[in-house]
Each structure stands twice: as structure tokens, then as C-alpha cells.
Design an enzyme around this catalytic site. Sequence first.
Site, PDB file in Angstrom:
ATOM      1  N   LYS A 175      60.195 -37.853  68.273  1.00  9.25           N
ATOM      2  CA  LYS A 175      60.040 -39.009  67.387  1.00  9.25           C
ATOM      3  C   LYS A 175      59.695 -40.265  68.166  1.00  9.25           C
ATOM      4  O   LYS A 175      59.241 -41.242  67.602  1.00  9.25           O
ATOM      5  CB  LYS A 175      61.284 -39.213  66.528  1.00  9.25           C
ATOM      6  CG  LYS A 175      62.575 -39.318  67.276  1.00  9.25           C
ATOM      7  CD  LYS A 175      63.730 -39.247  66.284  1.00  9.25           C
ATOM      8  CE  LYS A 175      64.995 -38.743  66.951  1.00  9.25           C
ATOM      9  NZ  LYS A 175      65.883 -38.063  66.047  1.00  9.25           N
ATOM     10  N   LYS A 222      65.968 -41.326  78.942  1.00 11.37           N
ATOM     11  CA  LYS A 222      66.174 -42.365  77.928  1.00 11.37           C
ATOM     12  C   LYS A 222      66.410 -43.730  78.546  1.00 11.37           C
ATOM     13  O   LYS A 222      66.002 -44.741  77.993  1.00 11.37           O
ATOM     14  CB  LYS A 222      67.352 -42.004  77.006  1.00 11.37           C
ATOM     15  CG  LYS A 222      67.013 -40.900  76.023  1.00 11.37           C
ATOM     16  CD  LYS A 222      67.984 -40.883  74.855  1.00 11.37           C
ATOM     17  CE  LYS A 222      67.624 -39.796  73.862  1.00 11.37           C
ATOM     18  NZ  LYS A 222      68.667 -39.571  72.856  1.00 11.37           N
ATOM     19  N   LYS A 248      56.878 -32.506  74.831  1.00 11.72           N
ATOM     20  CA  LYS A 248      57.686 -32.109  73.680  1.00 11.72           C
ATOM     21  C   LYS A 248      57.312 -32.926  72.444  1.00 11.72           C
ATOM     22  O   LYS A 248      57.071 -34.125  72.563  1.00 11.72           O
ATOM     23  CB  LYS A 248      59.157 -32.353  74.052  1.00 11.72           C
ATOM     24  CG  LYS A 248      60.148 -31.669  73.174  1.00 11.72           C
ATOM     25  CD  LYS A 248      61.553 -31.920  73.659  1.00 11.72           C
ATOM     26  CE  LYS A 248      61.975 -33.355  73.432  1.00 11.72           C
ATOM     27  NZ  LYS A 248      63.409 -33.599  73.609  1.00 11.72           N
TER      28      LYS A 248
HETATM   29  P1  AMP Z   1      67.252 -35.024  67.965  1.00 12.78           P
HETATM   30  O1  AMP Z   1      66.139 -35.366  67.060  1.00 12.78           O
HETATM   31  O2  AMP Z   1      66.962 -35.302  69.398  1.00 12.78           O
HETATM   32  O3  AMP Z   1      68.593 -35.515  67.487  1.00 12.78           O
HETATM   33  O4  AMP Z   1      67.359 -33.441  67.885  1.00 12.78           O
HETATM   34  C1  AMP Z   1      67.931 -32.742  66.809  1.00 12.78           C
HETATM   35  C2  AMP Z   1      67.790 -31.257  67.058  1.00 12.78           C
HETATM   36  O5  AMP Z   1      66.412 -30.888  67.065  1.00 12.78           O
HETATM   37  C3  AMP Z   1      68.354 -30.801  68.411  1.00 12.78           C
HETATM   38  O6  AMP Z   1      68.981 -29.548  68.271  1.00 12.78           O
HETATM   39  C4  AMP Z   1      67.130 -30.698  69.278  1.00 12.78           C
HETATM   40  O7  AMP Z   1      67.299 -29.780  70.326  1.00 12.78           O
HETATM   41  C5  AMP Z   1      66.082 -30.231  68.279  1.00 12.78           C
HETATM   42  N1  AMP Z   1      64.723 -30.640  68.688  1.00 12.78           N
HETATM   43  C6  AMP Z   1      64.260 -31.916  68.843  1.00 12.78           C
HETATM   44  N2  AMP Z   1      62.965 -31.922  69.222  1.00 12.78           N
HETATM   45  C7  AMP Z   1      62.597 -30.618  69.327  1.00 12.78           C
HETATM   46  C8  AMP Z   1      61.375 -29.951  69.675  1.00 12.78           C
HETATM   47  N3  AMP Z   1      60.266 -30.626  69.979  1.00 12.78           N
HETATM   48  N4  AMP Z   1      61.373 -28.596  69.648  1.00 12.78           N
HETATM   49  C9  AMP Z   1      62.476 -27.895  69.325  1.00 12.78           C
HETATM   50  N5  AMP Z   1      63.662 -28.446  68.986  1.00 12.78           N
HETATM   51  C10 AMP Z   1      63.728 -29.792  68.981  1.00 12.78           C
END
Ligand code: AMP
Length: 347
Positions: free
Chosen positions: A210, A114, A207
Site C-alpha cells: 500500500k 519502515k 512486493k
Molecule cells: P499489512 O497490510 O502489512 O498489515 O499486512 C496484512 C497481511 O497481508 C499480513 O499477513 C501480510 O503478510 C499480508 N501481505 C501484505 N502484503 C502482501 C503481499 N504483497 N503478498 C502477500 N501477503 C501480503
Amino acid sequence: MKFNERVFSGMQPTGSLHLGNYLGAMLKWIDLQKTHECIYCVVDLHAITVWQDPEELRRSIRQVTAAYMAAGLDPEKSILFNQSQVSAHAELAWIFNCVARLGWLNRMTQFKEKAGKDRENASVGLYAYPNLMAADILAYRATHVPVGDDQKQHLELARDIAQKFNNDFGDSIRAAGYEDGEFFPQPEPVIVGPATRVMSLRDGTRKMSKSEPSDLSRINLTDDNDAISKKIRKAKTDPEALPGETDGLAGRPEADNLVGIYAALAGIAKSEVLSEFGGRQFSDFKPALADLCVAQLGPIADEARRLMDDPAEIDRVLVDGADRARRIADPILGEAKEIIGFIRSSS
Ligand code: AMP
Ligand code: TRP
């Protein structure tokens, strides 16, 4: 101490939620409500580790709350709230800033990703982010943390912090009546299922995220049916037919990803998907996958939009959740402060 099983997880109120969040986190959170006491937090303090437009942040907090409720998170059964309303998170995070070591944080790969090349210009909050995450979990003495695969390293840090706190203050913890010297539990990650790491639709080695510039790389929870179908139709694949067994997915990241997504959406194993689609072309498989996606995500998007029409009701849910969260976290924080040697306030 024998800790009661308690689930805690958090999601950031930034950008739009996508299929990776849905399959990696949301579905599991919703499932765990059936068997566990669950506490789910919109982590707005984490969000400001990078600059957020205030109006946009307010909107995102409500939007993420609405999406989780639309997907089936029941705010009567579970606790659903936003982090900044419960001051125990920030207070315990400060304590953990003084427990965690610089060397531990220097190893965090998410900070490196990041912060990028301009490290000197990253906020101190972005660096200390994992300590706040440990505080989120341990302020409730949570034992189980459902997350996607990318959060594994942060969970290990939370375990190290819990252990170091227990060691550093062992005598004081025992004097407070915890005979085995364990004040904080070792929280366990819950990273299970066929889609713990959903990959980009444009590149099976990256991955789904967003922050990826191409919107074709991800399915957003707010996408309409046409957009979902188009993105799946355009998803990168290889020219081979689908294999009959999961071994045949090795070295085929795009095929593996799409099969994993299908399995997670249908609630079955990848091997079951392949016993149905093995030997068939992507031109057969993709429409079936698109239908499944539309059938599951469409109603969630509609319901989230409906909830967003009444922001006051969402705010009420968050205030109620925060009241209930405080009733659990404040006494735990109070004990932690006493263990450290602070003098307690009378309230
Ligand atoms: P974030 O959007 O980074 O706040 O992630 C929120 C939740 O979604 C966390 O538990 C992440 O580990 C999960 N997450 C985010 N991106 C992925 C992905 N591509 N595959 C699986 N889990 C994800
Ligand atoms: N860091 C997590 C993410 O980006 C969000 C988060 C904050 C979290 N606090 C947490 C997840 C506590 C689990 C438990 O996805």
C-alpha cells in the site's frame, strides 16, 4: 502442556487493502474458520506506531472490518475485534518489552525498511512493534498464525520471546502447576499457497504494497471492474509466451507473479494454470486473469460498501468480539502476572 490448536492473526487498519492482503492473508483466514477456533484482530495499536489522522484511523478500522466480513469472515463463528479494546495486548507487550533483547529487535528488517534513513526520528513504538505482535498472539496462547511471507521474521521473534519467558520463569511456571515448564506455546506461522508474496504489477521484484506510490502497481479491494481490468492490461510482462511447466517461470518474476495470482484466485496450483495457458501469449492470459479478479473482488467491494453504510453495526460487531476476546486473554494475562511475581488485584 499440550496446547489446543488456536488461530490468531492481525491486520493493520491503514490505507486500503490490496490483492496481496487478500491472497496472502484474508483467503487463508477465511478458510481456517472451517477447521479451527479463530481470533482475528484489527491492530490499531500497531497502526499508531506511525502518525495517523484520528478521523481517518476510525474510518480505516471500520473499513478493514467491513472488508474482512465482506470477504467471508463470520464474526459469529470467529472472534473479530480491534486491539485497543482489549487491554491485555498492551499489558503483555510491556512484559515482553522486558523479555525481548535489544539485539533481537535490531535484526528486524521491517523496522529498518519502515524507519528508513531517519531512524532517530522513528517512534519507540515502531521499534517495539514486534513485541506487541508477540503479545497479540501469546495473550491467547495461539498456536497457528496465518500471515504473508513478510511476517516470517516477526513470528520467529514471537517464538523466541515465548521460549525465553518459559526459561526465565521456569520454576515459577512449574510451581503454578505446568509440569513441563511451558506456559506459552511456540506459535507456528502458516505461510502456504501459491501467493504468499504477491508482487507489484509494475515490477516483479518488489512486493505489492500500500505504500508504493504508483496505484497501477496494485489492485485495491475497492477498485471497480474497469480499474482492475486496466491495471492487469498494463501489468508489466516479458515478450515470451507462457511456459508449459513451473520450471519455465524461473527468472521471469512478472510471469511468475501473474500465474501465482491466477492460481490463488482460482484455488488451483500454478502447474494447473500452466497446463491450460502454457504456450499462449499474455494477450490471451491477461483478459482471463482480469475476468477472474473482477468476478472475485467485485462482490466483496460491493458488500463492504454496503456494510460501511451502517457503521454502528460494525462497531457492535467489534464490541462483541472484544468481549469474547477479553474472556480468553484476561485469565492468561492474570496467570502470567502471577508467574512473574506481581500481586494480583482482587477482580
Ligand atoms: P499489512 O497490510 O502489512 O498489515 O499486512 C496484512 C497481511 O497481508 C499480513 O499477513 C501480510 O503478510 C499480508 N501481505 C501484505 N502484503 C502482501 C503481499 N504483497 N503478498 C502477500 N501477503 C501480503
Ligand atoms: N504485523 C502484522 C502485519 O503488518 C500485523 C499483525 C499484528 C499480526 N499483530 C499480529 C499478524 C499478530 C499476525 C499475528 O501484517
